[in-house]
Design a protein around this motif. Structure first.
Motif, PDB file in Angstrom:
ATOM      1  N   HIS A   1      70.930  15.978  37.562  1.00 24.10           N
ATOM      2  CA  HIS A   1      70.807  16.139  36.111  1.00 24.10           C
ATOM      3  C   HIS A   1      71.118  17.579  35.679  1.00 24.10           C
ATOM      4  CE1 HIS A   1      69.404  14.907  32.158  1.00 24.10           C
ATOM      5  NE2 HIS A   1      68.600  15.955  32.106  1.00 24.10           N
TER       6      HIS A   1
ATOM      7  N   LEU B   1      65.439  18.356  30.771  1.00 25.60           N
ATOM      8  CA  LEU B   1      64.892  17.429  31.772  1.00 25.60           C
ATOM      9  C   LEU B   1      64.352  16.166  31.090  1.00 25.60           C
ATOM     10  CD1 LEU B   1      64.261  16.645  34.612  1.00 25.60           C
ATOM     11  CD2 LEU B   1      62.298  18.163  34.617  1.00 25.60           C
TER      12      LEU B   1
ATOM     13  N   VAL C   1      66.898  15.116  39.752  1.00 30.65           N
ATOM     14  CA  VAL C   1      66.789  16.310  38.894  1.00 30.65           C
ATOM     15  C   VAL C   1      67.924  17.281  39.229  1.00 30.65           C
ATOM     16  CG1 VAL C   1      65.365  18.338  38.372  1.00 30.65           C
ATOM     17  CG2 VAL C   1      64.331  16.065  38.450  1.00 30.65           C
TER      18      VAL C   1
END
Lengths: 453, 106
Positions: B49, B98, B46
């Motif tokens: 990302h 996300l 994450v």
């Protein structure tokens, strides 16, 4: 008598929420017949500071601007049906809100309603200044001293709300309280639990957390066509939580209203603005949802059990809003062939001419200025080189005239920039910045009193 | 061979904000997909990302009872709602960024 079920319904999740949702909630509560209350949550982080600015302009103002519209449809039904109303719609001027409610009630033939005002959250007066400075980090203290304090408020817990209700309040007006406190107060007043019953307080707090954003638990802020479909968003029903003495709760909404209550809407809202799920810090308790179970019972009814609680924190959070200068925004559209390139050229001109400012430039686009509002328009729009781009330029500055240069330069693009620019809109408004500090409980003086008109 | 798919197909999400910190819940549509989320949607991935937003830290909390993960992402809101020049100063739309993350479903 302590009955098994107490219902809390929430008719607003922010200042500016729909005002036609309270009536169906109250009708439903009256039909169900059990003890209940109605809450309005209308204070976001910055709403209170804006209210404070408003009060500085006019000492009569500074409470929820939509208050009359919110209460008009339901005030008589709630008073006659013994449904207390609890709201943080007092904002920066709870006294002013109480005066308005009292006048509304008199006009409707209810001359003697008991309106309680919760006090102690506002610490913006000069007498608190040195205390506040002592609680800030040295960097924040410097920021505060270089700026102008607009508001300072402590997030209060539920105790004064509960005390006021136990003393017979029919309406409770607060300024800044923690959002779940609007629910915890009525539940504590009804079930007469001890203020160190952490499991009960934890559950009551999460009931409040599910309710505090209004429709965000009944299908608002949730729909994603084809993935998460929600019926009748235009007629969205607001939430009701049924709560029992053991701390089990059921989320539902008025029969026949739009929206949906299911496992997914409840899970999304349970985790909303939560950090560590074992430690949700509030003034009344540290709630813990790590063992929580959610059961979808169908028919827009979801059961939640297993919320735990730990002893409340020793300090209370305070929010300080300070003058943050000015935010300027300006937009212009370019559409048709080579629109993106023309918008890029416009951005380049702005960057060259305003190299002394910290700018953000966005390129926005799907369909706007060629198409009608039903999307009827050119078929070119998805083809190469044919676009509909709106350029947005934003800046912030302490000096209004410096910030305003963004508005002037984007407007000048009409005649000095690329071809075909249209639809300039500019906007400049005061900005507020926030500082946070934590106040030891013993420094906080809270109370409630009944409004005397 | 490994097969990739967007997280969007397996989970829904909601963003909340406090100051300059965003939290994003990621909730499996089906309980059988929760182990896939646990394996693929790690705090490290994450953080990568969201690299373009330069998060200073990402913490993942696991809620198996709720088939959910909760990500707390620090310093990704351009200073927060009062300081950001972004149109979405709350970062409300970050949940959909996300959900665009590619995960390995092989």
């Amino acid at each position: 008598m302590v009955t098994d079920i107490y219902r809390v319904a929430c008719a607003a999740g922010f200042s500016g929420d729909r005002t036609d949702v309270a009536k169906p909630l109250v009708d439903e509560l009256l039909k169900m017949g059990d003890p209940a209350c109605l809450i309005f949550e209308s204070l976001a982080e910055r709403t209170l500071a804006l209210a404070q600015l408003e009060r500085q302009q006019n000492s009569e103002q500074g409470y929820e601007p939509l208050l009359a519209e919110m209460l008009e449809p339901i005030l008589v039904d709630c008073i006659k049906g013994q449904i207390p109303i609890v709201g943080n719609f007092g904002a920066a001027n709870p006294e002013g809100a109480a005066r308005l409610i009292s006048a509304m009630a008199k006009e409707k033939g209810l001359p003697d309603i008991r309106i309680a005002i919760v006090r102690g959250d506002d610490i913006s007066a000069q007498e608190f200044r040195s205390q506040l400075e002592g609680l800030l980090s040295s960097e924040d203290r410097k920021t505060l001293n270089q700026s102008k304090l607009v508001s300072a408020n402590i997030y209060l817990g539920a105790q004064e709300i509960a005390n006021a209700l136990n003393a017979g309040a029919q309406v409770v007006v607060t300024g800044r309280v923690a959002d779940p406190a609007l629910t915890v107060g009525p539940l504590m007043a009804h079930f007469k639990k001890d203020w160190d019953d952490w499991a009960f307080l934890g559950a009551a707090t999460m009931a409040g957390h599910l309710l505090e954003c209004g429709a965000q638990v009944t299908g608002g802020y949730f729909a994603d066509p084809g993935m998460k479909d929600v019926p009748s968003l235009a007629g969205l029903g607001f939430p009701i939580v049924e709560f029992d003495a053991q701390g089990a709760m059921f989320v539902t909404k008025p029969t026949g209203s739009g929206g949906v209550v299911n496992r997914m809407t409840v899970t999304e809202q349970l985790l909303y603005e939560l950090h560590d799920p074992a430690k949700y810090l509030t003034p009344d308790v540290i709630a813990d949802i790590t063992q929580t179970q959610i059961t979808d019972l169908g028919g827009d009814r979801v059961k939640i059990v297993g919320v735990k609680g730990h002893p409340r924190p020793e300090t209370l959070k305070a929010n300080l809003c300070i003058d943050g200068g000015w935010l300027a925004e300006a937009e212009i559209s370019y559409a048709g062939f080579n629109a993106y390139e023309r918008a890029q050229l416009a951005a380049q001109i702005i960057r060259e001419r305003l190299s002394d400012l910290d700018l953000r430039i966005d390129f926005i686009g799907s369909s706007s200025i060629f198409a009608s509002d039903r999307g009827e328009g050119p078929q070119y729009r998805s083809q190469d080189g044919f676009a509909d781009i709106r350029m947005r330029v934003a800046t912030a500055h302490q000096d209004k005239s410096k910030a305003n240069k963004v508005c002037r330069e984007v407007t000048a693009l009409y005649t000095c920039g690329p071809a075909g620019g249209g639809g300039v809109r500019t906007n400049i408004k005061p900005r507020l910045n926030t500082l946070v500090c934590f106040v030891p409980r013993e420094l906080v003086q809270t109370s409630y009193e009944f409004f005397k008109g | 061979m490994n097969k990739a798919a967007p997280l969007y197909q397996f989970a829904h999400a909601r963003t909340g904000d406090k100051g300059n910190r965003s939290n994003i819940s990621v909730i499996a549509y089906r309980s059988e997909d929760f182990p896939l989320l646990l394996r693929e949607v790690t705090a490290e991935r994450v953080k990568i990302h969201f690299g373009f937003r330069k998060p200073s830290a990402v913490t993942r909390y696991e809620l198996p009872n709720l088939m959910a993960l909760n990500f707390v992402i620090d310093d990704v809101l351009d200073g927060g709602v009062n300081l950001s020049l972004n149109l979405d100063s709350h970062g409300k739309s970050l949940s959909y960024w996300l959900l665009a993350m590619e995960i390995n479903i092989g």
